[in-house]
Design an enzyme around this catalytic site. Structure first.
Site, PDB file in Angstrom:
ATOM      1  N   GLU A   1      65.041 -44.762  15.985  1.00  0.00           N
ATOM      2  CA  GLU A   1      63.850 -45.295  16.351  1.00  0.00           C
ATOM      3  C   GLU A   1      63.439 -44.905  17.822  1.00  0.00           C
ATOM      4  OE1 GLU A   1      63.023 -49.582  14.392  1.00  0.00           O
ATOM      5  OE2 GLU A   1      65.420 -49.114  14.277  1.00  0.00           O
TER       6      GLU A   1
ATOM      7  N   HIS B   1      59.131 -52.175  10.548  1.00  0.00           N
ATOM      8  CA  HIS B   1      60.211 -51.235  10.678  1.00  0.00           C
ATOM      9  C   HIS B   1      59.445 -49.787  10.719  1.00  0.00           C
ATOM     10  CE1 HIS B   1      63.366 -54.112   9.035  1.00  0.00           C
ATOM     11  NE2 HIS B   1      63.582 -54.100  10.412  1.00  0.00           N
TER      12      HIS B   1
ATOM     13  N   ARG C   1      58.427 -49.710  22.446  1.00  0.00           N
ATOM     14  CA  ARG C   1      58.361 -50.445  21.520  1.00  0.00           C
ATOM     15  C   ARG C   1      57.573 -51.790  21.453  1.00  0.00           C
ATOM     16  NH1 ARG C   1      62.358 -53.828  17.875  1.00  0.00           N
ATOM     17  NH2 ARG C   1      61.385 -53.573  16.088  1.00  0.00           N
TER      18      ARG C   1
ATOM     19  N   ARG D   1      67.456 -63.998   6.911  1.00  0.00           N
ATOM     20  CA  ARG D   1      66.067 -64.187   6.323  1.00  0.00           C
ATOM     21  C   ARG D   1      65.996 -64.645   4.872  1.00  0.00           C
ATOM     22  NH1 ARG D   1      63.124 -59.961   9.698  1.00  0.00           N
ATOM     23  NH2 ARG D   1      65.031 -59.880  11.335  1.00  0.00           N
TER      24      ARG D   1
ATOM     25  N   ASN E   1      62.555 -51.130  24.696  1.00  0.00           N
ATOM     26  CA  ASN E   1      62.489 -52.177  23.676  1.00  0.00           C
ATOM     27  C   ASN E   1      62.789 -53.500  24.429  1.00  0.00           C
ATOM     28  OD1 ASN E   1      62.541 -53.598  21.372  1.00  0.00           O
ATOM     29  ND2 ASN E   1      63.850 -52.419  20.251  1.00  0.00           N
TER      30      ASN E   1
END
Ligand code: ADP
Length: 398
Positions: free
Chosen positions: A385, A180, A91, A241, A7
């Site tokens: 993940e 996601h 990823r 965010r 990743n």
């Protein structure tokens, strides 16, 4: 079979080497400050001391070279040589409209990833650089890309379209993509398995609540809507965010208050969310102690706002699916923040959603936390993940 999962971020790289026979994580590591002074690699292998390499790593290729060296290191490594790595799973954040599933790396895929850079420049560029670097260093090892957007490829058009002039979609690809996806897919399958049910018979709402956060409505095994949009800025309130706001605020900030585009970008992505509201931190642990140990009103407000948005979204997705059978909490906040889980479902008893405060005293383990009387089940499901990426890689090779 051993799969290396990579990743790549702009200046960092996370990796795991997984033995797929028993899903054991053989090694996991992190390289930070790639291309910046003070590059550092940290590797953890069960039963061994943490291995730290502090050497200049000028780019991602250099970093991946160090990762491979660390994995085969006689004293600190776990494999004899690189040939023990059977495949690499990468990823990739954005797969655009074309890829609603993982794919093996080839020239066509690489060209398409280039096209997608404009959709997610901060993420896809480093992802591509990571793949290129691995291709150079491990020319004969098969590689797969697993997209964050892929699981959402099943959304119907009314869910992913914005009510903008149609050519914005046709010419510029402006639509909801969702992110996601790997995590939403993993936990929705996991919860079906835990309930002993076929995912095709379930209506699931998955709440991935981490630093970034998103909810997905999963009906009969397929994502039908998700809260993140064209970018990961949309949706619920997050650590830093803003999530969804009136789009006209952006115009107001620029035209009336004189902010530059860069400043607005920075405000919405890095200075908003629970950090912006509380003025304390983006970390839920800090916010909680500020709110309840120091009686900080803005920290309390940040939590209330967060819970309110998630709760409204759960209601919306129950409506979108014509009901809900199970709600899943996952990621850093979802797995660990006991009070946040309670806050997110408070007042939803009218939908048959009842959390059990005793069962809910759990962190980081798969567990049902709803009352026996609750029509809708509530589960904590730790996400994974990396394992999902490795599984998809193996599936593609078979
Ligand atoms: P990312 O989006 O960076 O992958 P994670 O899923 O790792 O984020 O979640 C990180 C967040 O999880 C932290 O910022 C923190 O707010 C929250 N978190 C982690 N542990 C706890 C805890 N024990 N209690 C409450 N919140 C926690």
């Amino acid at each position: 079979m051993k799969v290396l999962v990579i990743n790549c971020g702009s200046s960092s790289l996370k990796y795991q080497l997984i033995n797929m026979e028993n899903e054991e994580v053989l090694a996991q590591g992190l390289v930070e400050r790639i291309g910046i002074n003070g590059s550092i690699l940290t590797q953890k292998i069960s039963g061994k001391e943490k291995y730290v390499v502090e050497e200049k790593m000028v780019n991602h290729e250099d970093a991946i070279k160090h990762v491979l060296d660390a994995l085969i290191d006689k004293e600190h490594g776990i494999i004899k040589d690189m040939s023990e790595i059977d495949a690499v799973g990468h990823r990739v954040v954005h797969g655009g409209e074309k890829y609603s599933q993982s794919v093996l790396v080839n020239d066509e895929v690489m060209n398409y990833l280039e096209e997608c850079v404009k959709l997610a420049p901060l993420h896809n560029r480093p992802n591509i650089i990571g793949i290129e670097a691995c291709k150079k260093l491990m020319a004969n090892t098969p590689m797969a890309v697993v997209f964050d957007t892929a699981f959402h490829g099943t959304m119907p058009k009314e869910a992913y379209m914005y009510a903008l002039p149609y050519e914005m979609y046709e010419k510029h690809g402006i639509r909801k993509y969702g992110f996601h996806g790997t995590s939403h897919k993993y936990v929705s399958n996991k919860v079906a398995e835990a309930m002993g049910k076929d995912i095709k018979d379930l209506k699931i709402i998955t709440c991935h609540l981490g630093n970034g956060g998103s909810l997905t409505a999963v009906k009969n095994g397929k994502a039908i809507d998700t809260t993140m949009g064209f970018t990961p800025l949309d949706g619920i309130v997050m650590g830093t965010r803003s999530g969804s706001i009136d789009p006209a605020i952006v115009i107001y900030l620029i035209q009336e208050l004189g902010y530059s585009v860069e400043e607005v970008n920075d405000i919405l992505n890095k200075k908003s969310g629970i950090l912006g509201v509380s003025g304390v931190s983006s970390d839920f642990r800090d916010i909680r102690s500020a709110a309840y140990e120091e009686n900080n009103e803005r920290a309390k407000l940040a939590l209330d706002l967060y819970h309110y948005k998630v709760r409204c979204q759960i209601g919306a997705y129950a409506a979108a699916m014509g009901g809900v059978d199970v709600i899943v909490f996952t990621a850093g906040v979802g797995e660990n923040a006991i009070e946040t889980r309670e806050g997110c479902v408070e007042g939803l008893e009218f939908l048959g959603i009842e959390i059990d405060k005793d069962k809910n005293k759990v962190r980081g383990e798969l567990k049902e936390v709803s009352k026996d009387t609750s029509k809708v089940k509530i589960y904590v499901v730790p996400t994974n993940e990396e394992l999902m990426i490795a599984e998809e890689t193996v599936e593609l090779l078979n």
